[in-house]
Write an enzyme that holds these catalytic residues in place. Structure first.
Site, PDB file in Angstrom:
ATOM      1  N   CYS A  40      35.021  24.216  42.190  1.00  0.00           N
ATOM      2  CA  CYS A  40      33.676  23.995  42.752  1.00  0.00           C
ATOM      3  C   CYS A  40      32.880  22.949  41.977  1.00  0.00           C
ATOM      4  O   CYS A  40      31.852  22.480  42.458  1.00  0.00           O
ATOM      5  CB  CYS A  40      32.887  25.289  42.767  1.00  0.00           C
ATOM      6  SG  CYS A  40      33.700  26.579  43.692  1.00  0.00           S
TER       7      CYS A  40
ATOM      8  N   HIS B 145      25.265  24.935  42.446  1.00  0.00           N
ATOM      9  CA  HIS B 145      26.421  25.283  43.276  1.00  0.00           C
ATOM     10  C   HIS B 145      26.082  26.561  44.050  1.00  0.00           C
ATOM     11  O   HIS B 145      25.520  27.507  43.495  1.00  0.00           O
ATOM     12  CB  HIS B 145      27.648  25.499  42.392  1.00  0.00           C
ATOM     13  CG  HIS B 145      28.808  26.075  43.139  1.00  0.00           C
ATOM     14  ND1 HIS B 145      29.195  25.587  44.367  1.00  0.00           N
ATOM     15  CD2 HIS B 145      29.642  27.113  42.852  1.00  0.00           C
ATOM     16  CE1 HIS B 145      30.230  26.294  44.804  1.00  0.00           C
ATOM     17  NE2 HIS B 145      30.511  27.226  43.909  1.00  0.00           N
TER      18      HIS B 145
ATOM     19  N   ASN C 241      30.121  29.902  50.247  1.00  0.00           N
ATOM     20  CA  ASN C 241      30.550  29.039  49.138  1.00  0.00           C
ATOM     21  C   ASN C 241      31.550  28.005  49.680  1.00  0.00           C
ATOM     22  O   ASN C 241      32.681  28.359  50.009  1.00  0.00           O
ATOM     23  CB  ASN C 241      31.192  29.909  48.056  1.00  0.00           C
ATOM     24  CG  ASN C 241      31.676  29.112  46.858  1.00  0.00           C
ATOM     25  OD1 ASN C 241      31.712  27.882  46.885  1.00  0.00           O
ATOM     26  ND2 ASN C 241      32.063  29.815  45.809  1.00  0.00           N
TER      27      ASN C 241
END
Ligand code: ACO
Length: 328
Positions: A114, A253, A283
């Protein structure tokens, strides 16, 4: 005099199909209430059967190039941050480079989970700053739905598909990237991984064990995330010679609303200065920060001169934060 480097244009793309938490209740034993309370997620976009990561990346890239007013032939390099590439090789960046007709560009993928987009911006900004290159396309793109275990409620409710892109190049002096912090702790690799690979080549057993899907120790990743987001952001701010109170916006994030609020708290930032869209997209790994940036720009929430920070963590384990003075 060193070159100032920043973002010249942004683009994003998410697949049309939406799966809500209520839809997830029909797939695994879960509830909208559990997912909302523990994560803040309400829905996720899922790629169509014919769409792969490079398709999402391409769509985001086309929009970013248009926004930047840059032609594909002007690009010197394409970097795609991804953990769900179309193929193990060739790289997704090479597929995007060919489809764009970016014939003067080198291309490679960057594997930092990520953190992939923030890592890519760090790499690209320094390549432009050094004078090696002038214009670099960076993309965070994922079809995590393809590597999700749809029978594991611990993971399948958490992720979504999408892509965000940025064109990186020279900007006005005093603007652009002001501070970078990156790090990794490979000892934590075991907490978030897709176990199939050269150590565990494809076989009937690996397929039966679902080794080609995401395996995660959620609690360990959670503990890591809440301490590292604040730490990496503070280090990037120190390098930019800036205090948290000088920040206009935090782009964390988008993994979990509780992780986002904890990062904001550590930086003493009120939530109205934090871009949150985890409710809409879940996500999307490397795509989450550029999607957020692009949305903010489209909403008119980014003004020239704003001090912003990108703050990511992910598989590896990895982390990275970048402070920018917005130049558009
Ligand atoms: N629906 C209902 N119940 C569930 C679900 C679900 N979808 N998932 C887990 N549960 C249950 C568990 O089985 C457990 O039940 P038990 O107590 O009977 O065993 C209970 O809920 C609590 O589970 P916990 O894991 O303790 O829940 P927690 O509050 O820690 O939340 C979560 C789990 C959301 C995964 C959290 O740990 C988290 O967000 N971790 C970080 C994950 C993350 O950010 N990953 C991405 C990293 S970035 C990248 O590179 C991809």
């Amino acid at each position: 005099m060193t070159r100032a480097v920043g973002i010249l244009g942004l683009g994003h793309y998410v697949p049309e199909k939406i799966i809500t938490n209520t839809d997830m209740e029909k797939i695994v034993e879960t509830s909208d209430e559990w997912i909302t309370e523990r994560t803040g997620i309400k829905q996720r976009h899922i790629a169509a059967p014919e769409e792969a990561t490079s398709d999402l990346a391409y769509n985001a890239a086309v929009e970013a190039l248009k926004d930047a007013g840059v032609a594909p032939e002007e690009l010197d390099l394409v970097i795609v941050g991804t953990a769900s590439s179309d193929y193990i090789f060739p790289s997704t960046a090479c597929l995007v480079q060919a489809r764009l007709g970016a014939k003067n560009a080198a291309a490679f993928d960057l594997a930092a989970g990520c953190s992939g987009f923030v890592y890519s911006l760090a790499v690209a900004s320094q390549m432009v700053k050094s004078g090696l290159y002038n214009k670099i396309l960076i993309i965070g793109a994922e079809t995590l739905s393809r590597i999700m275990n749809w029978t594991d409620r611990n993971t399948c409710v958490l992720f979504g598909d999408g892509a965000g892109a940025a064109v990186v190049g020279e900007v006005e002096e005093g603007y652009g990237v002001l501070g970078i912090d990156m790090g990794a702790d490979g000892n934590g690799g075991k907490f978030l991984l897709q176990p199939a690979g050269s150590r565990n080549p494809a076989s009937e057993e690996t397929v039966a064990a679902k080794d080609h899907t995401i395996h995660m120790n959620g609690q360990e990743v959670f503990k890591f995330a809440i301490q590292i987001m604040g730490k990496t952001a503070k280090r990037a701010l120190a390098k930019a010679n800036m205090k948290p109170e000088e920040l206009d916006m935090l782009f964390p994030h988008q993994a979990n609303y509780r992780i986002i609020t904890s990062a904001a708290k550590r930086l003493k930032m009120p939530m109205d200065k934090v871009w949150v869209n985890v409710d809409k997209y879940a996500n999307t790994s490397a795509a989450s920060i550029p999607i957020a940036l692009c949305e903010a720009q489209k909403a008119g929430a980014l003004k020239k001169g704003d001090n912003i920070i990108l703050d990511g963590f992910g598989a590896g384990l990895t982390w990275a934060a970048i402070v920018l003075k917005w130049s558009k």
